[in-house]
Design a protein around this motif. Structure first.
Motif, PDB file in Angstrom:
ATOM      1  N   LEU A 152     -20.847  35.899  67.654  1.00  0.00           N
ATOM      2  CA  LEU A 152     -21.107  34.991  66.541  1.00  0.00           C
ATOM      3  C   LEU A 152     -20.208  35.213  65.328  1.00  0.00           C
ATOM      4  N   LEU A 153     -19.724  36.444  65.154  1.00  0.00           N
ATOM      5  CA  LEU A 153     -19.051  36.783  63.898  1.00  0.00           C
ATOM      6  C   LEU A 153     -17.555  37.044  64.021  1.00  0.00           C
ATOM      7  N   SER A 154     -17.023  37.077  65.239  1.00  0.00           N
ATOM      8  CA  SER A 154     -15.627  37.496  65.426  1.00  0.00           C
ATOM      9  C   SER A 154     -14.626  36.549  64.769  1.00  0.00           C
ATOM     10  N   HIS A 155     -15.046  35.321  64.451  1.00  0.00           N
ATOM     11  CA  HIS A 155     -14.120  34.360  63.842  1.00  0.00           C
ATOM     12  C   HIS A 155     -14.065  34.477  62.327  1.00  0.00           C
ATOM     13  N   ILE A 156     -14.913  35.341  61.731  1.00  0.00           N
ATOM     14  CA  ILE A 156     -14.950  35.468  60.272  1.00  0.00           C
ATOM     15  C   ILE A 156     -13.869  36.460  59.830  1.00  0.00           C
ATOM     16  N   PRO A 157     -12.872  36.014  59.074  1.00  0.00           N
ATOM     17  CA  PRO A 157     -11.730  36.892  58.747  1.00  0.00           C
ATOM     18  C   PRO A 157     -12.098  38.094  57.881  1.00  0.00           C
ATOM     19  N   ASP A 158     -13.177  38.020  57.115  1.00  0.00           N
ATOM     20  CA  ASP A 158     -13.556  39.141  56.254  1.00  0.00           C
ATOM     21  C   ASP A 158     -14.257  40.258  57.007  1.00  0.00           C
ATOM     22  N   ILE A 159     -14.501  40.068  58.298  1.00  0.00           N
ATOM     23  CA  ILE A 159     -15.138  41.086  59.127  1.00  0.00           C
ATOM     24  C   ILE A 159     -14.106  41.638  60.103  1.00  0.00           C
ATOM     25  N   ALA A 160     -13.984  42.954  60.167  1.00  0.00           N
ATOM     26  CA  ALA A 160     -12.998  43.593  61.054  1.00  0.00           C
ATOM     27  C   ALA A 160     -13.667  44.020  62.359  1.00  0.00           C
ATOM     28  N   PHE A 161     -13.048  43.669  63.467  1.00  0.00           N
ATOM     29  CA  PHE A 161     -13.482  44.146  64.784  1.00  0.00           C
ATOM     30  C   PHE A 161     -12.387  45.046  65.338  1.00  0.00           C
ATOM     31  N   ASN A 162     -12.740  46.292  65.603  1.00  0.00           N
ATOM     32  CA  ASN A 162     -11.785  47.279  66.099  1.00  0.00           C
ATOM     33  C   ASN A 162     -12.243  47.764  67.463  1.00  0.00           C
ATOM     34  N   TYR A 163     -11.318  47.793  68.435  1.00  0.00           N
ATOM     35  CA  TYR A 163     -11.671  48.119  69.811  1.00  0.00           C
ATOM     36  C   TYR A 163     -10.948  49.378  70.280  1.00  0.00           C
ATOM     37  N   PHE A 164     -11.665  50.168  71.069  1.00  0.00           N
ATOM     38  CA  PHE A 164     -11.132  51.412  71.615  1.00  0.00           C
ATOM     39  C   PHE A 164     -11.229  51.381  73.132  1.00  0.00           C
ATOM     40  N   THR A 165     -10.340  52.145  73.779  1.00  0.00           N
ATOM     41  CA  THR A 165     -10.352  52.258  75.236  1.00  0.00           C
ATOM     42  C   THR A 165     -10.370  53.738  75.610  1.00  0.00           C
ATOM     43  N   ALA A 166     -10.344  54.017  76.901  1.00  0.00           N
ATOM     44  CA  ALA A 166     -10.375  55.399  77.371  1.00  0.00           C
ATOM     45  C   ALA A 166      -9.202  56.214  76.826  1.00  0.00           C
ATOM     46  N   LYS A 167      -8.073  55.585  76.549  1.00  0.00           N
ATOM     47  CA  LYS A 167      -6.913  56.346  76.051  1.00  0.00           C
ATOM     48  C   LYS A 167      -7.122  56.833  74.615  1.00  0.00           C
ATOM     49  N   ASP A 168      -8.176  56.322  73.939  1.00  0.00           N
ATOM     50  CA  ASP A 168      -8.478  56.777  72.586  1.00  0.00           C
ATOM     51  C   ASP A 168      -9.492  57.915  72.557  1.00  0.00           C
ATOM     52  N   VAL A 169      -9.960  58.347  73.726  1.00  0.00           N
ATOM     53  CA  VAL A 169     -10.936  59.438  73.783  1.00  0.00           C
ATOM     54  C   VAL A 169     -10.297  60.719  73.278  1.00  0.00           C
ATOM     55  N   VAL A 170     -10.959  61.384  72.336  1.00  0.00           N
ATOM     56  CA  VAL A 170     -10.407  62.613  71.758  1.00  0.00           C
ATOM     57  C   VAL A 170     -11.289  63.814  72.053  1.00  0.00           C
ATOM     58  N   ARG A 171     -12.193  63.692  72.993  1.00  0.00           N
ATOM     59  CA  ARG A 171     -12.950  64.843  73.459  1.00  0.00           C
ATOM     60  C   ARG A 171     -12.138  65.529  74.550  1.00  0.00           C
ATOM     61  N   HIS A 172     -12.795  66.240  75.431  1.00  0.00           N
ATOM     62  CA  HIS A 172     -12.116  66.903  76.544  1.00  0.00           C
ATOM     63  C   HIS A 172     -11.351  65.868  77.365  1.00  0.00           C
ATOM     64  N   PRO A 173     -10.123  66.172  77.814  1.00  0.00           N
ATOM     65  CA  PRO A 173      -9.337  65.208  78.591  1.00  0.00           C
ATOM     66  C   PRO A 173     -10.078  64.642  79.791  1.00  0.00           C
ATOM     67  N   LEU A 174     -11.007  65.410  80.356  1.00  0.00           N
ATOM     68  CA  LEU A 174     -11.759  64.912  81.506  1.00  0.00           C
ATOM     69  C   LEU A 174     -12.630  63.718  81.151  1.00  0.00           C
ATOM     70  N   VAL A 175     -13.065  63.637  79.877  1.00  0.00           N
ATOM     71  CA  VAL A 175     -13.928  62.527  79.470  1.00  0.00           C
ATOM     72  C   VAL A 175     -13.209  61.201  79.664  1.00  0.00           C
ATOM     73  N   ALA A 176     -11.937  61.135  79.282  1.00  0.00           N
ATOM     74  CA  ALA A 176     -11.162  59.904  79.456  1.00  0.00           C
ATOM     75  C   ALA A 176     -11.060  59.538  80.925  1.00  0.00           C
ATOM     76  N   LYS A 177     -10.837  60.540  81.779  1.00  0.00           N
ATOM     77  CA  LYS A 177     -10.717  60.267  83.214  1.00  0.00           C
ATOM     78  C   LYS A 177     -12.048  59.791  83.796  1.00  0.00           C
ATOM     79  N   ILE A 178     -13.153  60.351  83.306  1.00  0.00           N
ATOM     80  CA  ILE A 178     -14.472  59.918  83.778  1.00  0.00           C
ATOM     81  C   ILE A 178     -14.719  58.467  83.386  1.00  0.00           C
ATOM     82  N   ILE A 179     -14.410  58.118  82.139  1.00  0.00           N
ATOM     83  CA  ILE A 179     -14.597  56.749  81.673  1.00  0.00           C
ATOM     84  C   ILE A 179     -13.747  55.780  82.474  1.00  0.00           C
TER      85      ILE A 179
END
Length: 322
Positions: A288-315
C-alpha cells in the motif's frame, strides 16, 4: 607463473604499536586477509612481506593500508572491519552503476560505546535513509543488521538531541493469548520477547546509563499492543519483527507517528509466525505504501548477512528450496 618466480610485496609501517594492532591477536587479522586473498603474509620487524599472485598482492596491500590508516585515526580494527572492507570492494567492483549513489563518503554512527559502520552497500543505503526519512522500512533475512543499525541510529539521534526518547517495540506473537498464564508481572512476561532489543541497546549505551534511561522512560521497550492510543512525538520509534504484526496492528502503529518523530519498521517476510490465514501487516504496508516517495523501503539479501558466514549459506539454501 609458478610460485618460485613470484616477488614479495613489502609494506613498511612506521608505528610498531599500530602494526601489532593491525596484525591482531595471534596474527588473526593477517590470517583473515590471507584467507580472503590467497596470499601469504609474513611479518619482519616493522614490515609485512606479501607473497602471492600480483592481483592478490595488490588486493591485500590495499586492505592492509586502509586498515592501518584506520588505526592512525584512532579507530579499531578487527574481523568486522576486515569483512566490511572486502564486502564494500566486491560490491563496488560488481556494480559500478551504484557508485555515484554511494559516493557521499563514509557512513558511520557514533554511539556512547562504539562507532558503528555499515558493512555492505545495502546497509549503507539503509543508514542514510534512516537519517534522511521520517519513515523507513528495512526488509530482509535475519542477520542483516536491520534492527541493530536502526537502534544505533536511534541512540545517535538521542545523544545528539534530535529526539527526546527511543521507543522499541515488537509483536509478542509467541505469547498470544497465553500471556496471562506466564508467571510474574506484565514486564516479566513480555521481556523474553524484547530481549534482542535490550541486547542492541547494551551494545551502544553504558549499562548504568541505559538502566537510568529505562527508569526515566527516555528509553521504552514494549509490546506492539501497548502502542494503541498513543501519539509518539519527538521520538525515534522502531517496530521490530513487523512481519508478525497483523494488518490492523500495522495501521495502528504507523498512525502513531507524531511531530518530530522518526519511525523504522523492520521485518523478514520468510519468518511469519501469525496463525494460518492471518495476513501479515508488513506485506500489506509494503503493497500500500511503496509508491509514497517520503517513505523509504530498503531491502537486504543473504549477501548482506553479517553474522557467521554459515548463516548466509543457510539462508541461501532455504531460498533455493522455496
Amino acid at each position: 607463473m609458478t610460485t618460485a618466480t613470484l616477488t614479495d610485496a613489502i609494506l613498511e609501517f612506521p608505528d610498531n604499536r599500530l602494526l601489532i594492532d593491525l596484525c591482531g591477536e595471534y596474527d588473526r587479522n593477517l590470517t583473515d586477509i590471507e584467507t580472503r586473498t590467497g596470499v601469504q603474509i609474513l611479518r619482519r620487524g616493522n614490515q609485512l612481506a606479501i607473497h602471492g599472485l600480483p592481483e592478490a598482492q595488490a588486493e591485500a596491500t590495499e586492505v592492509l593500508r586502509a586498515l592501518y590508516e584506520r588505526l592512525e585515526h584512532g579507530r579499531e580494527v578487527g574481523r568486522g572491519e576486515i569483512d566490511r572492507h572486502f564486502r564494500m570492494a566486491e560490491e563496488e567492483a560488481g556494480n559500478d552503476d551504484q557508485l555515484e549513489m554511494f559516493s557521499g563518503g563514509e557512513v558511520e554512527i557514533k554511539t556512547r560505546k562504539k562507532l558503528v559502520e555499515p558493512r555492505t552497500e545495502a546497509q549503507k543505503a539503509y543508514v542514510r535513509a534512516l537519517f534522511a526519512k521520517e519513515l523507513a522500512f528495512g526488509i530482509g533475512p535475519a542477520g542483516t543488521g536491520k534492527t541493530y543499525l536502526a537502534v544505533a541510529v536511534g541512540v545517535n539521534m538521542l545523544i545528539n538531541g534530535q529526539v527526546d526518547k527511543i521507543i522499541l517495540s515488537r509483536p509478542a506473537v509467541e505469547a498470544g493469548e497465553k500471556l496471562g498464564y506466564l508467571p510474574g508481572d506484565m514486564k516479566e512476561k513480555v521481556d523474553p520477547y524484547m530481549q534482542p532489543l535490550y541486547d542492541a541497546l547494551n551494545d551502544f549505551l553504558p549499562g548504568k546509563q541505559l538502566a537510568r534511561m529505562i527508569e526515566e522512560k527516555t528509553v521504552e521497550i514494549a509490546p506492539l499492543a501497548f502502542m494503541r492510543g498513543r501519539t509518539l512525538s519527538n521520538a525515534f520509534v522502531v517496530l521490530d519483527e513487523a512481519q508478525n504484526a497483523t494488518s490492523m496492528q500495522m495501521k495502528m502503529f504507523l498512525t502513531r507517528l507524531g511531530e518530530g518523530s522518526r519511525m523504522v519498521i523492520t521485518g523478514d517476510r520468510t519468518q511469519i509466525d501469525l496463525p494460518r490465514g492471518v495476513p501479515s501487516g508488513l506485506a500489506d504496508a509494503e503493497r500500500l505504501l511503496s509508491h509514497i516517495p517520503d517513505i523509504a523501503f530498503n531491502y537486504f539479501t543473504a549477501k548482506d548477512v553479517v553474522r557467521h558466514p554459515l548463516v548466509a549459506k543457510i539462508i541461501e539454501a532455504y531460498e533455493a528450496e522455496a
